[in-house]
Design an enzyme around this catalytic site. Sequence first.
Site, PDB file in Angstrom:
ATOM      1  N   ASN A   1      54.936  60.272  -7.260  1.00 19.68           N
ATOM      2  CA  ASN A   1      54.064  60.536  -8.397  1.00 19.68           C
ATOM      3  C   ASN A   1      52.729  61.134  -7.960  1.00 19.68           C
ATOM      4  O   ASN A   1      52.306  62.180  -8.458  1.00 19.68           O
ATOM      5  CB  ASN A   1      53.864  59.225  -9.172  1.00 19.68           C
ATOM      6  CG  ASN A   1      52.823  59.351 -10.258  1.00 19.68           C
ATOM      7  OD1 ASN A   1      51.650  59.124 -10.024  1.00 19.68           O
ATOM      8  ND2 ASN A   1      53.249  59.761 -11.443  1.00 19.68           N
TER       9      ASN A   1
ATOM     10  N   THR B   1      46.654  60.190 -11.477  1.00 19.61           N
ATOM     11  CA  THR B   1      46.223  59.802 -10.127  1.00 19.61           C
ATOM     12  C   THR B   1      46.116  61.030  -9.221  1.00 19.61           C
ATOM     13  O   THR B   1      45.089  61.259  -8.573  1.00 19.61           O
ATOM     14  CB  THR B   1      47.196  58.783  -9.516  1.00 19.61           C
ATOM     15  OG1 THR B   1      47.421  57.737 -10.455  1.00 19.61           O
ATOM     16  CG2 THR B   1      46.644  58.217  -8.229  1.00 19.61           C
TER      17      THR B   1
ATOM     18  N   ASP C   1      53.302  51.626  -9.415  1.00 15.80           N
ATOM     19  CA  ASP C   1      52.814  51.919  -8.060  1.00 15.80           C
ATOM     20  C   ASP C   1      54.053  52.390  -7.299  1.00 15.80           C
ATOM     21  O   ASP C   1      55.025  52.838  -7.930  1.00 15.80           O
ATOM     22  CB  ASP C   1      52.169  50.672  -7.430  1.00 15.80           C
ATOM     23  CG  ASP C   1      51.357  50.993  -6.180  1.00 15.80           C
ATOM     24  OD1 ASP C   1      50.221  51.466  -6.311  1.00 15.80           O
ATOM     25  OD2 ASP C   1      51.869  50.797  -5.054  1.00 15.80           O
TER      26      ASP C   1
ATOM     27  N   LYS D   1      47.030  42.991  -8.501  1.00 16.22           N
ATOM     28  CA  LYS D   1      48.160  43.797  -7.991  1.00 16.22           C
ATOM     29  C   LYS D   1      49.380  42.894  -7.897  1.00 16.22           C
ATOM     30  O   LYS D   1      49.250  41.691  -7.671  1.00 16.22           O
ATOM     31  CB  LYS D   1      47.835  44.337  -6.593  1.00 16.22           C
ATOM     32  CG  LYS D   1      48.698  45.503  -6.184  1.00 16.22           C
ATOM     33  CD  LYS D   1      48.124  46.808  -6.707  1.00 16.22           C
ATOM     34  CE  LYS D   1      49.030  47.992  -6.465  1.00 16.22           C
ATOM     35  NZ  LYS D   1      48.342  49.249  -6.781  1.00 16.22           N
TER      36      LYS D   1
HETATM   37  P1  NDP Z   1      56.050  56.799  -5.438  1.00 17.62           P
HETATM   38  O1  NDP Z   1      57.008  55.696  -5.270  1.00 17.62           O
HETATM   39  O2  NDP Z   1      56.147  57.678  -6.626  1.00 17.62           O
HETATM   40  O3  NDP Z   1      56.069  57.750  -4.154  1.00 17.62           O
HETATM   41  C1  NDP Z   1      55.798  57.255  -2.892  1.00 17.62           C
HETATM   42  C2  NDP Z   1      56.075  58.345  -1.883  1.00 17.62           C
HETATM   43  O4  NDP Z   1      55.623  57.916  -0.601  1.00 17.62           O
HETATM   44  C3  NDP Z   1      57.559  58.656  -1.728  1.00 17.62           C
HETATM   45  O5  NDP Z   1      57.689  60.004  -1.365  1.00 17.62           O
HETATM   46  C4  NDP Z   1      57.976  57.724  -0.609  1.00 17.62           C
HETATM   47  O6  NDP Z   1      59.094  58.165   0.121  1.00 17.62           O
HETATM   48  C5  NDP Z   1      56.739  57.758   0.272  1.00 17.62           C
HETATM   49  N1  NDP Z   1      56.580  56.488   0.982  1.00 17.62           N
HETATM   50  C6  NDP Z   1      56.361  55.266   0.454  1.00 17.62           C
HETATM   51  N2  NDP Z   1      56.295  54.336   1.414  1.00 17.62           N
HETATM   52  C7  NDP Z   1      56.482  54.998   2.564  1.00 17.62           C
HETATM   53  C8  NDP Z   1      56.521  54.584   3.918  1.00 17.62           C
HETATM   54  N3  NDP Z   1      56.361  53.278   4.244  1.00 17.62           N
HETATM   55  N4  NDP Z   1      56.717  55.537   4.864  1.00 17.62           N
HETATM   56  C9  NDP Z   1      56.888  56.833   4.521  1.00 17.62           C
HETATM   57  N5  NDP Z   1      56.873  57.282   3.259  1.00 17.62           N
HETATM   58  C10 NDP Z   1      56.666  56.373   2.300  1.00 17.62           C
HETATM   59  O7  NDP Z   1      54.602  56.114  -5.356  1.00 17.62           O
HETATM   60  P2  NDP Z   1      53.200  56.696  -5.847  1.00 17.62           P
HETATM   61  O8  NDP Z   1      53.159  58.163  -5.646  1.00 17.62           O
HETATM   62  O9  NDP Z   1      52.930  56.129  -7.181  1.00 17.62           O
HETATM   63  O10 NDP Z   1      52.202  55.974  -4.826  1.00 17.62           O
HETATM   64  C11 NDP Z   1      51.808  56.569  -3.604  1.00 17.62           C
HETATM   65  C12 NDP Z   1      50.499  55.954  -3.144  1.00 17.62           C
HETATM   66  O11 NDP Z   1      49.499  56.155  -4.148  1.00 17.62           O
HETATM   67  C13 NDP Z   1      50.516  54.445  -2.895  1.00 17.62           C
HETATM   68  O12 NDP Z   1      49.630  54.136  -1.862  1.00 17.62           O
HETATM   69  C14 NDP Z   1      49.973  53.879  -4.208  1.00 17.62           C
HETATM   70  O13 NDP Z   1      49.405  52.585  -4.038  1.00 17.62           O
HETATM   71  C15 NDP Z   1      48.907  54.904  -4.516  1.00 17.62           C
HETATM   72  N6  NDP Z   1      48.471  54.957  -5.899  1.00 17.62           N
HETATM   73  C16 NDP Z   1      49.352  55.147  -6.930  1.00 17.62           C
HETATM   74  C17 NDP Z   1      48.891  55.223  -8.227  1.00 17.62           C
HETATM   75  C18 NDP Z   1      49.788  55.525  -9.367  1.00 17.62           C
HETATM   76  O14 NDP Z   1      49.280  55.685 -10.474  1.00 17.62           O
HETATM   77  N7  NDP Z   1      51.091  55.643  -9.185  1.00 17.62           N
HETATM   78  C19 NDP Z   1      47.471  55.022  -8.539  1.00 17.62           C
HETATM   79  C20 NDP Z   1      46.611  54.913  -7.374  1.00 17.62           C
HETATM   80  C21 NDP Z   1      47.127  54.863  -6.124  1.00 17.62           C
HETATM   81  P3  NDP Z   1      60.592  57.834  -0.410  1.00 17.62           P
HETATM   82  O15 NDP Z   1      60.785  58.651  -1.630  1.00 17.62           O
HETATM   83  O16 NDP Z   1      61.472  58.233   0.728  1.00 17.62           O
HETATM   84  O17 NDP Z   1      60.605  56.374  -0.668  1.00 17.62           O
HETATM   85  O1  2IT Z   2      46.567  51.660  -7.182  1.00 21.16           O
HETATM   86  C1  2IT Z   2      46.380  51.907  -8.382  1.00 21.16           C
HETATM   87  O2  2IT Z   2      45.261  52.157  -8.833  1.00 21.16           O
HETATM   88  C2  2IT Z   2      47.551  51.937  -9.260  1.00 21.16           C
HETATM   89  N1  2IT Z   2      48.675  51.765  -8.807  1.00 21.16           N
HETATM   90  C3  2IT Z   2      47.374  52.159 -10.732  1.00 21.16           C
HETATM   91  C4  2IT Z   2      47.037  50.874 -11.432  1.00 21.16           C
HETATM   92  C5  2IT Z   2      46.985  50.939 -12.931  1.00 21.16           C
HETATM   93  O3  2IT Z   2      46.782  49.855 -13.490  1.00 21.16           O
HETATM   94  O4  2IT Z   2      47.131  51.992 -13.534  1.00 21.16           O
END
Ligand code: NDP
Ligand code: 2IT
Length: 455
Positions: A250, A219, A176, A136
């Site tokens: 996302n 995801t 992420d 990561k």
């Molecule tokens: P994005 O940046 O697309 O979206 C994150 C969302 O969560 C936004 O709405 C953001 O708000 C909110 N957010 C982030 N941090 C905080 C915080 N500290 N307090 C309140 N709201 C918060 O990220 P993803 O959707 O990609 O990721 C979301 C979660 O999913 C994470 O935990 C990530 O590790 C996990 N994940 C993502 C994967 C991927 O493929 N993208 C794969 C597996 C897991 P704002 O818009 O206001 O910043």
């Molecule tokens: O937390 C996760 O699994 C991710 N952010 C996706 C990692 C990846 O390599 O697609």
Amino acid sequence: MTYFMPGEKNANEMLISFMEGVTKRNPGEPEFHQAVHEFAANIFPFIEDKPIYQEMRIMERLVEPDRAIYFRVPWTDDAGNIRVNRGFRVQFNNSIGPYKGGIRFHPNVNMSVLKFLGFEQIFKNSLTGLPMGGGKGGANFNPKGKSDNEIMRFCQSFITELYRHIGSYTDVPAGDIGVGAREIGFMFGQYKRITNQFSGVLTGKGLQYGGSKLRTEATGYGAAIFLNEMMKESGRFIEGKRISISGAGNVATYAAEKILQLGAKPITLSDSSGFIHDPEGITQEKLEWVKELKQERRGQINEYVKEYPTATFHEGRPWNVPTDIAMPCATQNELSLGDANTLIKNGIIAISEGANMPCELDAVNAFKQANVLLGPAKAANAGGVGISGLEMSQNSTRVSWSNEKVEQHLNQMIERIHAQCVEHGRSENGVDYVKGANIAGFIKVADAMLAYGHV
Ligand code: NDP
Ligand code: 2IT
């Protein structure tokens, strides 16, 4: 190091002395301690009667990253000021494949957060069945309010250092929090320019330049499919259920999309400004509006209530809204013990973790005690990295699969992950998915480590 001879201590004693060592050797890293603790609490009982894993110090070796680097990321803002951030990459374990895991841009990124994420990624990637190790990375950079040009200059500077540590057979980053298609494009462009190589070094790429169909959706879709599998396994149905979702990025938006396809009703979304509650349900049309709001205009979720006045906006997180199912899809530790108790009081049936480690440890234990189905992140959100793994396969063989083919793989992968959790997590009270995911993820990595000798 915690040295004890196999058989000398029972599982609980091993866990206590192991965690004492981990806490002492990694001071000031609470998120990392939490992720290791949740995992080790299931693994020590599992290896209690398997002395080979104890003799070979598999757990002691697993919690030390292969390496962790941090570096300066200087960049220039639009006003001409020089700015400096810190970039990181934690290459945790490559026993079963090249390091693989996302890059996060968020002001709270530090070594503790990235070590927890990298550690969890080892076992998540193992569960996918694909040859991927765990890693990561990220930076304590806040993308909010930055222009496209500032984002581009930051990504270019970040890759100008990171490029020497990554490669399609070494380490393959992806997106992420704060890193989506735009950022991956800028990073891939800079990597290609520096190395003169067009390779599968990053995943989540655009479809025009080596990306996989459905990677964007994978995801969130996967977390909803995993939820559906848990519901079916316990003899229940997802149709018509109210689902509270946190996040509006996302993972959250595509989780909502798949939930709609499965016949359930998303009723909340959130971001760092607060949450919206739409008791009439967030339809596909409303979701498209949210995607445009967050991805194109980079606005705040409170604007939703102006567009859809049947909804209300509130500060904080959506866990006090009465609901049947919760999907935390924003960030770590966004659901506390108090939130868990409120959800339980309101009759919650299931949780599917779209985000990584969204529930505090006490909340996880409260859900387990109340017999709430809990799909842990390692299993429930593995669809994203799973399709990243298939993007790597497509890049290696220089082909591009159809939507249907990738979708079939995603469905099968999540079903197989669910089946592994059931196999290792079943008890007389039902399925402990946290335990099942931890043990199933552990076995493959641990056995590969045994094969390599003392490395
Ligand atoms: P994005 O940046 O697309 O979206 C994150 C969302 O969560 C936004 O709405 C953001 O708000 C909110 N957010 C982030 N941090 C905080 C915080 N500290 N307090 C309140 N709201 C918060 O990220 P993803 O959707 O990609 O990721 C979301 C979660 O999913 C994470 O935990 C990530 O590790 C996990 N994940 C993502 C994967 C991927 O493929 N993208 C794969 C597996 C897991 P704002 O818009 O206001 O910043
Ligand atoms: O937390 C996760 O699994 C991710 N952010 C996706 C990692 C990846 O390599 O697609």
